[in-house]
Design a protein around this motif. Structure first.
Motif, PDB file in Angstrom:
ATOM      1  N   GLN A  79      35.415  25.985  42.831  1.00 19.81           N
ATOM      2  CA  GLN A  79      34.509  26.444  43.894  1.00 19.81           C
ATOM      3  C   GLN A  79      35.003  27.727  44.560  1.00 19.81           C
ATOM      4  O   GLN A  79      34.209  28.490  45.102  1.00 19.81           O
ATOM      5  N   TYR A  80      36.308  27.955  44.528  1.00 23.21           N
ATOM      6  CA  TYR A  80      36.911  29.115  45.194  1.00 23.21           C
ATOM      7  C   TYR A  80      37.889  29.782  44.239  1.00 23.21           C
ATOM      8  O   TYR A  80      38.750  29.132  43.662  1.00 23.21           O
ATOM      9  N   LEU A  81      37.754  31.122  44.061  1.00 23.55           N
ATOM     10  CA  LEU A  81      38.685  31.870  43.221  1.00 23.55           C
ATOM     11  C   LEU A  81      39.034  33.188  43.889  1.00 23.55           C
ATOM     12  O   LEU A  81      38.148  33.981  44.230  1.00 23.55           O
ATOM     13  N   ASN A  82      40.341  33.423  44.068  1.00 25.14           N
ATOM     14  CA  ASN A  82      40.853  34.701  44.557  1.00 25.14           C
ATOM     15  C   ASN A  82      41.733  35.268  43.459  1.00 25.14           C
ATOM     16  O   ASN A  82      42.836  34.794  43.225  1.00 25.14           O
ATOM     17  N   LEU A 110      34.157  34.023  45.742  1.00 29.91           N
ATOM     18  CA  LEU A 110      34.906  34.805  44.768  1.00 29.91           C
ATOM     19  C   LEU A 110      35.434  36.085  45.407  1.00 29.91           C
ATOM     20  O   LEU A 110      34.698  36.815  46.063  1.00 29.91           O
ATOM     21  N   TYR A 111      36.745  36.354  45.190  1.00 30.68           N
ATOM     22  CA  TYR A 111      37.404  37.586  45.611  1.00 30.68           C
ATOM     23  C   TYR A 111      37.951  38.245  44.361  1.00 30.68           C
ATOM     24  O   TYR A 111      38.749  37.640  43.639  1.00 30.68           O
ATOM     25  N   VAL A 112      37.548  39.514  44.104  1.00 35.01           N
ATOM     26  CA  VAL A 112      37.907  40.100  42.818  1.00 35.01           C
ATOM     27  C   VAL A 112      37.890  41.625  42.905  1.00 35.01           C
ATOM     28  O   VAL A 112      37.208  42.215  43.748  1.00 35.01           O
ATOM     29  N   ASN A 113      38.685  42.280  42.030  1.00 34.12           N
ATOM     30  CA  ASN A 113      38.709  43.731  41.894  1.00 34.12           C
ATOM     31  C   ASN A 113      38.131  44.093  40.539  1.00 34.12           C
ATOM     32  O   ASN A 113      38.556  43.537  39.516  1.00 34.12           O
ATOM     33  N   VAL A 114      37.190  45.031  40.501  1.00 39.54           N
ATOM     34  CA  VAL A 114      36.576  45.418  39.233  1.00 39.54           C
ATOM     35  C   VAL A 114      36.642  46.930  39.071  1.00 39.54           C
ATOM     36  O   VAL A 114      36.870  47.673  40.023  1.00 39.54           O
ATOM     37  N   GLU A 115      36.401  47.367  37.836  1.00 43.28           N
ATOM     38  CA  GLU A 115      36.545  48.785  37.507  1.00 43.28           C
ATOM     39  C   GLU A 115      35.348  49.621  37.956  1.00 43.28           C
ATOM     40  O   GLU A 115      35.528  50.692  38.524  1.00 43.28           O
ATOM     41  N   CYS A 116      34.135  49.179  37.694  1.00 41.20           N
ATOM     42  CA  CYS A 116      32.974  50.010  38.023  1.00 41.20           C
ATOM     43  C   CYS A 116      31.815  49.151  38.531  1.00 41.20           C
ATOM     44  O   CYS A 116      31.888  47.919  38.530  1.00 41.20           O
TER      45      CYS A 116
END
Length: 417
Positions: A79-82, A110-116
Motif C-alpha cells: 500500500q505504501y512505497l518510498n 508512492l514516493y519516487v524519482n523519475v527521469e522525465c
C-alpha cells in the motif's frame, strides 16, 4: 539482515525499511523466488528502500527500474512505497519500451524519482488505479510523443507533489493538462522552474489554470520560478502588481518578487507559499524580501546590481543553517570603503555563517572575495571549501601577503581554483 529475518516468524510485521542496499543485492532480493524476503510477500504493506548505485548512471537506472517492477510482483498487498527516500537527484527510474510491465491495485501512496515527464505519465496511466498520494521528482520536463494514456481523469488521487528543478518549457503543454485530470485532488505541492512565452506565472494564472479546475483543492503549496524574454515586452507586471494577484489566497501567505536583467535580456518572477520548506533557495537578488528559512542549507545569489555588506547581513539572518553559498555577480560593490586597519572598522558589523562548508566565488567580482576573506567583514567557520579564480585570490590577498585575509584563509580546508 537475512539472519534477523530468518531467526523467527514475524506474524505482525507489515512494514520494512531496506537502506544502503547495493544494486545487485536489491535485484537478487526481489528477483530470486527462493530468497528469504519472499516469506513476507503477503504481509508487507509498507516498504522503504534506498539502493546504493553502481556509479554507471545508465546501468543504475536500468537495475533500479527492474527492482521497482519486481517489488510489486513480490509484495502482493503493498500500500505504501518510498523508493530512494534520501536521493533528490539520482538515481532515477526510467520506463522505456523494454521495461517490464507492472500493475498494482493495492498501492495507495508512492514516493519516487523519475527521469522525465513520460515516466510520470507511466505511473498515472491506470496501472496503479487506487493510488491516492504521489510524490514525484522529475529530472526533465520535456515534451513527449509517447502513446501513454494522458487523458483519463484521476478520480482517486488526493495528494500530488511534483518537483523539477531544471528549466522547462512544458508548463502549459505538460503540467497543466496533467493537473486538470486530477478532479478530486485535495492537496497539491508544485515546485518548477519554467520559461513562459509572454508573461510571468502569477496568482491570476494559478487561479485560472489550476485552482478553478480542481474544486476539491483545499491546500496548495508552491515554489515557482518563471522566466520570460524581454523582447517586445511592454506589460510585464511589477512586484506590486504581482502581489495584488494573490489577494484572494486567504489560507496561505504568498511571497513574490520580480527582477529584470537587461544584459541577458530576461525577466524573472519567483512566487512561493510561506513557510518555505525546500532545502535550497536559488537566484536571490537585491529584491529578496527576507524572512526566516530554517530548512534551507543551499543558497545561490545572482544579480546585475551589486550586493552590499548589508545584503549579506540579511542573508545571515534569513538562512541560519546555510551550508552552501554561491555568489554570481560581476558588479563591484558601490558602497565599498577602503579600510586600512581594524581600528577603522569598529562600526562595520562582522558577519558569521556558522554552518558554511562550501563557498563558490568562481563567477563573482573581486569585491565579493574581499567580502568573505577580510576578517573585519566576515568571520568564516573552520573547514570551508572555497571555489575561486586564482587571479582573484591573488589580487584580494595582495599576492598572499595581506594581513586582514590571513585569519579567514587559515580556516580553509580545501581550495578549488
Amino acid at each position: 539482515m537475512e539472519r534477523i529475518l530468518r531467526s523467527t516468524n514475524y506474524p505482525n510485521l507489515y512494514g520494512l525499511g531496506l537502506y544502503n542496499i547495493p544494486n545487485e543485492t536489491a535485484l537478487r532480493l526481489f528477483n530470486d523466488e527462493t530468497c528469504f524476503i519472499h516469506t513476507f510477500k503477503n504481509q508487507i504493506s509498507s516498504l522503504v528502500i534506498n539502493i546504493i548505485n553502481s556509479g554507471n548512471k545508465c546501468l543504475t537506472e536500468k537495475m533500479d527500474t527492474l527492482v521497482f517492477t519486481h517489488i510489486f510482483i513480490v509484495f502482493t498487498n503493498l500500500q505504501y512505497l518510498n523508493f530512494h527516500p534520501f536521493s533528490i537527484y539520482f538515481p532515477r527510474l526510467s520506463f522505456d519500451i523494454s521495461s517490464p510491465i507492472v500493475f498494482c491495485s493495492t498501492l495507495l501512496e508512492l514516493y519516487v524519482n523519475v527521469e522525465c515527464f513520460t515516466d510520470c505519465l507511466y505511473l498515472l496511466d491506470g496501472r496503479f488505479n487506487q493510488l491516492q498520494t504521489l510524490h514525484v521528482n522529475i529530472t526533465r520536463l520535456v515534451s513527449s510523443h509517447s502513446t501513454i494514456n494522458n487523458k483519463e481523469k484521476l478520480h482517486n488521487l488526493r495528494y500530488f507533489s511534483l518537483f523539477c528543478d531544471i528549466l522547462t518549457v512544458g508548463y502549459d503543454e505538460l503540467i497543466l493538462p496533467l493537473l486538470q485530470r486530477m478532479s478530486n485532488l485535495e492537496q497539491l505541492d508544485l515546485h518548477i522552474v519554467a520559461i513562459h512565452d509572454d508573461k510571468f506565472i502569477d496568482g491570476n494564472d494559478l487561479k485560472k489554470n489550476i485552482i478553478n479546475n480542481i474544486p476539491q483543492l483545499n491546500k496548495f503549496e508552491f515554489n515557482i520560478h518563471s522566466n520570460v524574454s524581454l523582447d517586445n515586452q511592454n506589460d510585464l507586471l511589477s512586484n506590486e502588481d504581482i502581489r495584488k494577484t494573490f489577494k484572494d489566497f486567504k489560507d496561505s501567505l504568498v511571497i513574490s518578487r520580480s527582477d529584470f536583467f537587461p544584459s541577458i535580456n530576461e525577466g524573472q518572477c519567483h512566487i512561493y507559499s510561506y513557510p518555505y520548506k525546500i532545502s535550497h533557495y536559488n537566484n536571490i537578488t537585491n529584491n529578496f524580501p527576507g524572512g526566516l528559512f530554517k530548512y534551507v542549507y543551499q543558497v545561490s545569489l545572482y544579480d546585475e546590481r551589486p550586493f552590499e555588506h548589508e545584503f549579506f547581513i540579511q542573508i545571515e539572518k534569513s538562512f541560519p543553517f546555510m551550508k552552501k553559498l554561491k555568489v554570481d555577480n560581476k558588479e563591484p560593490q558601490s558602497n565599498k570603503q577602503c579600510y586600512e586597519s581594524r581600528n577603522n572598522n569598529r562600526n562595520l558589523s562582522n558577519i558569521k555563517y556558522p554552518h558554511l562548508t562550501n563557498l563558490y566565488l568562481d563567477y563573482s567580482h573581486d569585491d565579493y572575495a574581499e567580502q568573505f576573506l577580510l576578517d573585519f567583514k566576515m568571520s568564516l567557520p573552520n573547514n570551508v571549501y572555497l571555489h575561486i579564480n586564482y587571479e582573484s585570490l591573488q589580487r584580494v590577498t595582495h599576492d598572499f601577503t595581506r594581513d586582514t585575509t590571513r585569519i579567514n584563509c587559515s580556516k580553509l580546508a580545501h581550495l578549488h581554483m
